[in-house]
Design an enzyme around this catalytic site. Sequence first.
Site, mmCIF file in Angstrom:
data_model
loop_
_atom_site.group_PDB
_atom_site.id
_atom_site.type_symbol
_atom_site.label_atom_id
_atom_site.label_comp_id
_atom_site.label_asym_id
_atom_site.label_seq_id
_atom_site.Cartn_x
_atom_site.Cartn_y
_atom_site.Cartn_z
ATOM 1 N N PRO A 217 0.842 -1.212 -0.095
ATOM 2 C CA PRO A 217 -0.097 -0.177 0.124
ATOM 3 C C PRO A 217 0.890 1.383 0.125
ATOM 4 C CG PRO A 217 -0.034 -0.850 2.191
ATOM 5 C CD PRO A 217 0.859 -1.736 1.154
ATOM 6 N N GLY A 218 2.058 1.195 0.079
ATOM 7 C CA GLY A 218 2.997 2.580 -0.175
ATOM 8 C C GLY A 218 3.958 2.787 0.978
ATOM 9 N N GLY A 219 4.452 1.715 1.749
ATOM 10 C CA GLY A 219 5.325 2.090 2.858
ATOM 11 C C GLY A 219 6.695 2.658 2.337
ATOM 12 N N ASP A 235 2.341 -1.545 -9.004
ATOM 13 C CA ASP A 235 1.675 -2.532 -8.277
ATOM 14 C C ASP A 235 0.134 -2.640 -8.585
ATOM 15 O OD1 ASP A 235 0.531 -4.326 -5.968
ATOM 16 O OD2 ASP A 235 2.555 -3.680 -4.923
ATOM 17 N N ASP A 255 2.858 -5.163 -14.342
ATOM 18 C CA ASP A 255 3.617 -6.043 -13.623
ATOM 19 C C ASP A 255 5.063 -5.329 -13.559
ATOM 20 O OD1 ASP A 255 5.272 -8.286 -13.119
ATOM 21 O OD2 ASP A 255 4.746 -9.285 -14.927
ATOM 22 N N LYS A 301 14.615 -12.405 -0.933
ATOM 23 C CA LYS A 301 13.683 -13.437 0.039
ATOM 24 C C LYS A 301 14.586 -14.747 0.560
ATOM 25 C CE LYS A 301 9.433 -15.219 1.301
ATOM 26 N NZ LYS A 301 9.835 -15.063 2.640
HETATM 27 C C1 LIG Z 1 5.694 -6.961 0.736
HETATM 28 S S1 LIG Z 1 4.422 -5.870 -0.349
HETATM 29 C C2 LIG Z 1 5.044 -4.522 -0.520
HETATM 30 C C3 LIG Z 1 4.935 -3.587 0.591
HETATM 31 C C4 LIG Z 1 5.293 -2.365 0.209
HETATM 32 N N1 LIG Z 1 6.740 -2.055 0.213
HETATM 33 C C5 LIG Z 1 4.926 -1.325 1.424
HETATM 34 O O1 LIG Z 1 5.923 -0.698 2.140
HETATM 35 O O2 LIG Z 1 3.886 -1.058 1.504
HETATM 36 C C6 LIG Z 1 4.790 -6.942 -1.871
HETATM 37 C C7 LIG Z 1 3.977 -6.255 -2.910
HETATM 38 O O3 LIG Z 1 4.351 -6.603 -4.158
HETATM 39 C C8 LIG Z 1 3.548 -6.769 -5.200
HETATM 40 N N2 LIG Z 1 3.760 -7.420 -6.168
HETATM 41 C C9 LIG Z 1 4.255 -8.958 -6.179
HETATM 42 N N3 LIG Z 1 4.582 -9.358 -7.411
HETATM 43 C C10 LIG Z 1 4.426 -8.211 -8.195
HETATM 44 C C11 LIG Z 1 4.698 -8.018 -9.655
HETATM 45 N N4 LIG Z 1 5.271 -9.120 -10.661
HETATM 46 N N5 LIG Z 1 4.557 -6.539 -10.151
HETATM 47 C C12 LIG Z 1 4.053 -5.869 -9.434
HETATM 48 N N6 LIG Z 1 3.724 -5.676 -7.870
HETATM 49 C C13 LIG Z 1 4.066 -6.988 -7.533
HETATM 50 C C14 LIG Z 1 2.145 -7.422 -4.378
HETATM 51 O O4 LIG Z 1 1.076 -6.749 -4.972
HETATM 52 C C15 LIG Z 1 2.586 -6.754 -3.091
HETATM 53 O O5 LIG Z 1 1.634 -5.408 -2.656
#
Ligand SMILES: C[S@@+](CC[C@H](N)C(=O)[O-])C[C@H]1O[C@@H](n2cnc3c(N)ncnc32)[C@H](O)[C@@H]1O
Length: 355
Positions: A217-219, A235, A255, A301
Amino acid sequence: MSKYLLYCRAGYESDLASEIDSKLALLHGYGYAKLVKNSGYLHYTVQSDSGFPRLSDLIFARQKLEIVANVAFDDTLDRITKLIDVLGNQNSMLFGDVMLEYADTESGRTIAKFCKKFTVPLRAALRKNVFLTAKQNNNKPRLHLFFESSDACIVAVSKANDRSDEYLGIRRLKFPQDAPSRSTLKLEEAITFFYTPAQQSLLFKKGMTAVDLGACPGGWTYQLVKRGVKVEAIDNGAIADSLMKTGMVKHFAVDGFVYQPLDGHVDWLVCDMIEKPDKVASLMVNWLKNNWASAAIFNLKLPMKKRFQTVDVLLKQIAEELGGLSAMQIQAKHLYHNRDEVTVSVIKNSSLFDV
Ligand SMILES: C[S@@+](CC[C@H](N)C(=O)[O-])C[C@H]1O[C@@H](n2cnc3c(N)ncnc32)[C@H](O)[C@@H]1O
């Protein structure tokens, strides 16, 4: 023979031991680790006169201390006399500070209250016996007493240029109430850990640009916007309205593996997509090689097993593939706010680090 005490996240003791074995071998040294799984620390005995890897070179270590003595308190009503005797017998130096510490685990924390309470009288006694400077001095060696129970401790020392100045080696950060997610602390810790305040002010300037892959969500976007950086947030999820209202953010629900920067280049690429680490590493290399970004911060990861080996191979691959770029700087750390990921910083123009 030197003995070291190293702190790490509980569960990562054997990864840290493998890392030390490998990095000590690069110094033509050898030794062995003694560890208990999930304890949050390990002991390492170096049998060669090779020295020991620096803390900044150890991804999985939070703190590095050299062990001076093991002390058992027969008389728990007077621990101070015993400690002063031990330091006196060692012809101990003058320390700039003292920290009474414990393992960052549930059982380790049971001794936290005792450590806090004992610090005040011990500090006074150390000063009286001229083992401690009158005022805290971070340029001097620091004394650490590591307690597992209140009737014994390890006496250890850290060096000013090769330690964490944080208590327990942990950077505690306050969650900003207006941030959209707790993940924000992962990027804040990375920025404040990898770069000095002087470097931060050069690396993050008003008007700079960034792409945030896996932004919602945008952290992470929040941390960039806070520093004056304009962000392309990538995202499929929903981004916080508060960020969109700043006018600093453009959100694209596409993507992250195919997106390219709108103007062909940004200052920063940050990536928090939870994906296979080799896939993320290749993506980062691709961006940096194509000069779509000048610098990157991203998470790798960690797998369930052979975590050091996996990260080590990927970091070597990244360095090799970006090898043509002179003056590049790569750092990696298992940060406190990043449970099962290693955070990597790549800066293409490392002359910034002369600051
Ligand atoms: C751990 S969360 C990110 C949290 C974010 N950094 C924050 O601080 O709010 C991982 C995010 O990666 C996105 N995601 C996963 N695979 C993706 C892709 N191929 N393209 C774009 N976003 C992707 C997911 O939708 C998810 O919102």
